[in-house]
Design a protein around this motif. Structure first.
Motif, short mmCIF file in Angstrom:
data_model
loop_
_atom_site.label_atom_id
_atom_site.label_comp_id
_atom_site.label_asym_id
_atom_site.label_seq_id
_atom_site.Cartn_x
_atom_site.Cartn_y
_atom_site.Cartn_z
N LEU A 145 0.81 -1.21 0.00
CA LEU A 145 0.00 0.00 0.00
C LEU A 145 0.85 1.27 0.00
CD1 LEU A 145 -2.71 -1.03 2.62
CD2 LEU A 145 -2.88 -1.11 0.12
N ASP A 146 0.44 2.21 -0.81
CA ASP A 146 1.03 3.56 -0.81
C ASP A 146 0.11 4.49 -0.02
OD1 ASP A 146 3.39 3.21 -2.23
OD2 ASP A 146 2.37 3.37 -4.16
N THR A 147 0.71 5.47 0.63
CA THR A 147 -0.07 6.48 1.35
C THR A 147 -0.11 7.76 0.54
OG1 THR A 147 0.57 5.54 3.49
CG2 THR A 147 -0.29 7.78 3.50
N VAL A 158 -6.54 14.89 4.23
CA VAL A 158 -6.56 13.55 4.83
C VAL A 158 -5.52 12.68 4.15
CG1 VAL A 158 -9.02 13.71 5.40
CG2 VAL A 158 -8.30 12.65 3.25
N GLU A 159 -5.21 11.57 4.79
CA GLU A 159 -4.31 10.59 4.21
C GLU A 159 -5.08 9.30 3.96
OE1 GLU A 159 -0.82 10.07 6.56
OE2 GLU A 159 -0.13 12.15 6.30
N ARG A 160 -4.94 8.77 2.77
CA ARG A 160 -5.60 7.53 2.39
C ARG A 160 -4.56 6.60 1.75
NH1 ARG A 160 -11.17 8.80 2.01
NH2 ARG A 160 -11.55 10.06 3.87
N THR A 161 -4.88 5.32 1.72
CA THR A 161 -3.97 4.35 1.11
C THR A 161 -4.63 3.69 -0.09
OG1 THR A 161 -4.75 2.59 2.60
CG2 THR A 161 -2.81 3.85 3.28
N GLN A 162 -3.81 3.26 -1.03
CA GLN A 162 -4.28 2.45 -2.14
C GLN A 162 -3.12 1.60 -2.62
OE1 GLN A 162 -5.59 4.81 -5.50
NE2 GLN A 162 -3.55 5.52 -5.98
N HIS A 163 -3.42 0.59 -3.44
CA HIS A 163 -2.41 -0.36 -3.87
C HIS A 163 -1.31 0.33 -4.67
CE1 HIS A 163 -0.68 -3.99 -5.75
NE2 HIS A 163 -1.14 -4.60 -4.67
#
Length: 247
Positions: A145-147, A158-163
């Motif tokens: 996951l990348d942030t 905000v901070e979110r994650t995705q592949h």
């Protein structure tokens, strides 16, 4: 026309990003409100109602007319093409300002609007297929996951994650926990890799390097063998006497 400065270019680019984000936000909120209307007014059809032939509660048309699919345009006769174009004109008259996708069912020529017409419920078979598919999926590993840091139209960050397979943030809208509503994404920033991700990436590259070295060594052995074979054939050719030659 005067050449724009870098500051002016950046300002205009930000204005475009904010305008696009606001448009995406308004569109997402519009669909959310429509979905709530469907739920409050009981506009969604049940499977039993669909099978009984109840008309769409959004547009009033039948879910299926039983006339069969339109088929490819190039394969239509002149009469079928005229009917198709007339149906398209009528659809645009009814839903030209909806700005939504179209949907229909197999074996029917009726076209429904993604904004006006509630989608059909899933059958038990489709639901079971979806559940089975989701069960086969493995949860993402933290090292995959990348942030990303997202800046919304409201100004909240905000901070979110995705592949990590995605090279850019994939969504145009997201839920802002501060506002508790959907907001458009104005800016995105990929943050440096975490310690877990860094070590995982280091391990991956080390494994790939080791494999590449092994592949190189195997290839080099083949090259060395081919060089020795060529040299041996040269020696045999040089030592070969012509027929009838006197030694």
């Amino acid at each position: 026309m005067a050449k724009l400065s870098d500051e002016e270019k950046a300002r205009r680019a930000m204005q475009r990003r904010r305008r696009d984000a606001l448009r995406a936000e308004q569109d997402a909120v519009r669909f959310e409100e429509r979905h709530r209307e469907w739920a409050v007014n009981g506009m969604r059809l049940s499977l039993e109602e669909v099978e009984a032939g109840v008309a769409c509660r959004g547009c009033g048309l039948a879910i299926s007319d039983g006339l069969g699919d339109w088929g490819p345009l190039l394969g239509m006769s002149a009469e079928e093409r005229a009917e198709y174009e007339a149906a398209d004109v009528e659809y645009r008259r009814r839903h030209g300002g909806c700005d939504a996708h179209r949907w229909g069912v197999q074996g029917s020529r009726v076209t429904h609007c993604g904004y006006c017409c509630p989608p059909l419920p899933m059958t038990d078979r489709h639901r079971q297929e979806v559940v089975a598919f989701l069960r086969r999926l493995s949860p993402p590993r933290p090292e995959d996951l990348d942030t990303w840091r997202l800046t919304f139209t409201c100004g909240h960050v905000v901070e979110r994650t995705q592949h990590r397979s995605h090279c850019s943030w994939t969504g145009s809208t997201a839920t802002c926990v501060e506002c508790d509503r959907t907001r458009g994404v104005v800016m995105t920033e990929k943050l440096p890799a975490s310690e877990v991700r860094w070590r995982a990436e280091q391990g991956r590259l080390s494994r790939e390097l080791e494999k590449a070295v092994q592949d190189r060594d195997r290839a080099q052995k083949k090259v060395d063998a081919a060089v020795r074979r060529v040299a041996k054939l040269h020696r045999e050719l040089d030592g070969l006497s012509a027929p009838g030659a006197v030694e």
